[in-house]
Design an enzyme around this catalytic site. Structure first.
Site, PDB file in Angstrom:
ATOM      1  N   GLU A 196     -50.860  24.082 107.727  1.00 43.00           N
ATOM      2  CA  GLU A 196     -51.110  25.163 108.681  1.00 43.00           C
ATOM      3  C   GLU A 196     -49.785  25.716 109.202  1.00 43.00           C
ATOM      4  O   GLU A 196     -48.769  25.016 109.231  1.00 43.00           O
ATOM      5  CB  GLU A 196     -51.982  24.657 109.841  1.00 43.00           C
ATOM      6  CG  GLU A 196     -53.415  24.385 109.409  1.00 43.00           C
ATOM      7  CD  GLU A 196     -54.372  24.206 110.592  1.00 43.00           C
ATOM      8  OE1 GLU A 196     -53.963  24.402 111.762  1.00 43.00           O
ATOM      9  OE2 GLU A 196     -55.543  23.871 110.333  1.00 43.00           O
ATOM     10  N   HIS A 235     -52.477  31.168 114.231  1.00 38.94           N
ATOM     11  CA  HIS A 235     -52.220  30.080 113.286  1.00 38.94           C
ATOM     12  C   HIS A 235     -53.140  30.234 112.085  1.00 38.94           C
ATOM     13  O   HIS A 235     -54.037  31.072 112.093  1.00 38.94           O
ATOM     14  CB  HIS A 235     -52.326  28.699 113.944  1.00 38.94           C
ATOM     15  CG  HIS A 235     -53.703  28.294 114.363  1.00 38.94           C
ATOM     16  ND1 HIS A 235     -54.322  28.783 115.488  1.00 38.94           N
ATOM     17  CD2 HIS A 235     -54.580  27.421 113.810  1.00 38.94           C
ATOM     18  CE1 HIS A 235     -55.521  28.221 115.601  1.00 38.94           C
ATOM     19  NE2 HIS A 235     -55.706  27.400 114.599  1.00 38.94           N
ATOM     20  N   HIS A 288     -55.638  28.559 108.926  1.00 38.55           N
ATOM     21  CA  HIS A 288     -56.560  27.471 108.590  1.00 38.55           C
ATOM     22  C   HIS A 288     -56.716  27.430 107.073  1.00 38.55           C
ATOM     23  O   HIS A 288     -56.811  28.481 106.447  1.00 38.55           O
ATOM     24  CB  HIS A 288     -57.955  27.748 109.171  1.00 38.55           C
ATOM     25  CG  HIS A 288     -58.154  27.240 110.559  1.00 38.55           C
ATOM     26  ND1 HIS A 288     -59.380  27.221 111.160  1.00 38.55           N
ATOM     27  CD2 HIS A 288     -57.280  26.728 111.464  1.00 38.55           C
ATOM     28  CE1 HIS A 288     -59.265  26.727 112.379  1.00 38.55           C
ATOM     29  NE2 HIS A 288     -57.999  26.432 112.601  1.00 38.55           N
ATOM     30  N   ASP A 334     -58.629  23.835 118.853  1.00 40.39           N
ATOM     31  CA  ASP A 334     -58.189  25.213 119.142  1.00 40.39           C
ATOM     32  C   ASP A 334     -58.719  25.668 120.502  1.00 40.39           C
ATOM     33  O   ASP A 334     -57.979  26.186 121.334  1.00 40.39           O
ATOM     34  CB  ASP A 334     -58.698  26.190 118.075  1.00 40.39           C
ATOM     35  CG  ASP A 334     -58.051  25.960 116.717  1.00 40.39           C
ATOM     36  OD1 ASP A 334     -56.929  25.413 116.682  1.00 40.39           O
ATOM     37  OD2 ASP A 334     -58.675  26.321 115.703  1.00 40.39           O
TER      38      ASP A 334
HETATM   39 ZN   LIG Z   1     -57.125  25.943 114.291  1.00 42.50          ZN
END
Ligand SMILES: [Zn+2]
Length: 158
Positions: free
Chosen positions: A37, A99, A101, A112
């Site tokens: 990630e 971010h 995934h 999150d």
């Molecule tokens: Zn996440």
């Protein structure tokens, strides 16, 4: 021509995400970059009801990048926001975070949600949260203790 993305917050309030910023984030969802990630912060400005995103930071050396985790540990993100603030004489600032995934169509994890709650608790102004997946993205608008999903406007170019 790449098109800028527009999300509706409500009524006549929008989030503008330029194609060039989207492309930077998207580049971390595939190839070797896509194996862990990635993330960073969104820097932009508040214009009335609107949020204009102008740039994003990218993973830095001290960030933690795992297959199912990104932890923004490097102080460089916050420094970038402070630099933008200073250079713009106080209009460019932290407006959110992003971010990636490792899934096609991302949905926020409970981690999150928890992280986002901590961020909006400390903010008087709204915050944008973006998750990029391999095929789709998820965008949310955080304000007064809750984060709600916001939808992209259909592309109006011919
Ligand atoms: Zn996440």
């Amino acid at each position: 021509m790449p098109t800028d993305l527009i999300f509706r917050i409500s009524g006549d309030a929008f989030v503008l995400l330029p194609a060039k910023v989207y492309d930077v984030m998207k580049s971390f969802t595939s190839g070797s970059q896509g194996e862990t990630e990635a993330g960073g912060i969104l820097i932009g400005s508040y214009r009335g009801n609107h949020i204009h995103i102008h740039q994003c930071t990218v993973p830095l050396r001290k960030d933690l990048r795992k297959k199912y985790l990104f932890d923004r540990k490097d102080r460089g993100h916050q420094l970038a926001a402070m630099l933008a603030w200073t250079k713009s004489l106080g209009t460019e600032t932290f407006v959110g975070e992003w971010h990636t995934h490792p899934e096609d169509f991302p949905v926020p994890s409970s981690i999150d949600r928890g992280t986002w709650r901590e961020i909006i608790k400390r903010k008087e102004v709204p915050v944008v949260f973006v998750i990029l997946g391999r095929k789709g993205m998820w965008a949310g608008y955080g304000r007064r203790g809750e984060v709600v999903k916001i939808s992209m406007l259909p592309n109006e170019s011919p």
